[in-house]
Write a protein that holds these residues in place. Structure first.
Motif, PDB file in Angstrom:
ATOM      1  N   SER A  70      -2.949  18.067   0.546  1.00 23.82           N
ATOM      2  CA  SER A  70      -2.269  19.153   1.265  1.00 23.82           C
ATOM      3  C   SER A  70      -3.260  20.085   1.948  1.00 23.82           C
ATOM      4  CB  SER A  70      -1.369  19.959   0.318  1.00 23.82           C
ATOM      5  OG  SER A  70      -2.134  20.595  -0.678  1.00 23.82           O
ATOM      6  N   GLN A  98       4.697  23.858   0.413  1.00 25.18           N
ATOM      7  CA  GLN A  98       5.282  23.510   1.708  1.00 25.18           C
ATOM      8  C   GLN A  98       4.478  22.402   2.382  1.00 25.18           C
ATOM      9  OE1 GLN A  98       6.036  26.826   4.312  1.00 25.18           O
ATOM     10  NE2 GLN A  98       6.268  25.525   6.113  1.00 25.18           N
ATOM     11  N   ALA A  99       3.148  22.485   2.286  1.00 29.19           N
ATOM     12  CA  ALA A  99       2.282  21.471   2.896  1.00 29.19           C
ATOM     13  C   ALA A  99       2.504  20.105   2.262  1.00 29.19           C
ATOM     14  CB  ALA A  99       0.822  21.889   2.769  1.00 29.19           C
ATOM     15  N   HIS A 101       5.252  18.932   0.966  1.00 36.08           N
ATOM     16  CA  HIS A 101       6.518  18.396   1.466  1.00 36.08           C
ATOM     17  C   HIS A 101       6.391  17.960   2.927  1.00 36.08           C
ATOM     18  CE1 HIS A 101       9.331  19.051  -1.878  1.00 36.08           C
ATOM     19  NE2 HIS A 101       8.535  20.057  -2.200  1.00 36.08           N
ATOM     20  N   GLU A 102       5.631  18.702   3.706  1.00 40.36           N
ATOM     21  CA  GLU A 102       5.457  18.330   5.112  1.00 40.36           C
ATOM     22  C   GLU A 102       4.720  16.991   5.238  1.00 40.36           C
ATOM     23  OE1 GLU A 102       3.995  21.191   7.829  1.00 40.36           O
ATOM     24  OE2 GLU A 102       5.346  22.781   7.151  1.00 40.36           O
ATOM     25  N   ASN A 105       7.017  14.132   4.226  1.00 42.90           N
ATOM     26  CA  ASN A 105       8.016  13.858   5.253  1.00 42.90           C
ATOM     27  C   ASN A 105       7.453  13.092   6.456  1.00 42.90           C
ATOM     28  OD1 ASN A 105      10.085  15.059   3.823  1.00 42.90           O
ATOM     29  ND2 ASN A 105       9.757  17.071   4.738  1.00 42.90           N
TER      30      ASN A 105
END
Length: 206
Positions: A70, A98-99, A101-102, A105
């Motif tokens: 991340s 958040q990173a 999950h990004e 994705n």
């Protein structure tokens, strides 16, 4: 569908660690991730072989490989800043989450479920996180030892602080690793070679 996942995480080779310190030997996040994975592998095996553990060794190693990916989005924040205050720590942890999950994705949808258990830190089993964190701390300790051996006193206080953290972890597999393997890191390649020759000769005589 094209994916940028591996192109992104390959960039961790350009992220330098220990950014606030003068380094004799530079260390990037990619090589650090490899070392943490290797040490995690050893710690998990030591737990299972010597201390009646039942850890999933392979799952721990895979999670360790991805544990800092991340940072390709967040950057490597030096620990003195990251833990300067509860507010900064909380904010950075939120950004890290958040990173993660990004990045997840970015993978093709059918692969995401298989990568998720290794890439989303909060979903890792507690015992896996403990082993990886211990390996991460040992890696930092070895880095300090390397810098001090090269005469770089910039790492003298960090070495003492990290040594105290290792004692506080209080895991038998950590102490076993430190007692068995770390003193060799202070040897030069020539010294290691001579010791290896000496061991081989003794083995041949028996």
């Amino acid at each position: 569908m094209k994916s940028h996942f591996f192109a992104y995480i390959s960039k961790i080779r350009w992220l330098q660690r220990w950014g606030l310190k003068r380094n004799t030997v530079a260390e990037n996040v990619m090589e650090h991730s490899w070392e943490v994975s290797v040490i995690s592998h050893a710690l998990a095996l030591i737990r299972n072989c010597y201390f009646d553990g039942t850890l999933d060794v392979n799952a721990i190693v895979v999670a360790a490989l991805y544990h800092d990916c991340s940072e390709v989005l967040t950057g490597d924040m030096p620990s003195p800043i990251k833990y300067h205050s509860p507010e900064i720590t909380k904010a950075y942890k939120s950004i890290e989450k958040q990173a993660e999950h990004e990045l997840l994705n970015l993978l093709p949808e059918k692969l995401q479920a298989d990568y998720r258990p290794f890439m989303i830190e909060e979903e890792l089993p507690k015992e896996h996180k403990i082993i990886i964190k211990a390996a991460d701390t040992i890696s930092a300790y070895l880095k300090c030892k390397m810098e001090l051996a090269a005469g770089n006193q910039e790492f003298s206080i960090a070495e003492k602080d990290i040594e105290e953290k290792l004692k506080a972890i209080n895991l038998p597999e950590v102490q076993y690793f430190l007692d068995t393997f770390t003193s060799s890191y202070e040897l030069t390649l020539d010294e290691l070679f001579k010791k290896n020759i000496s061991i081989s000769l003794k083995s041949d005589r028996t």
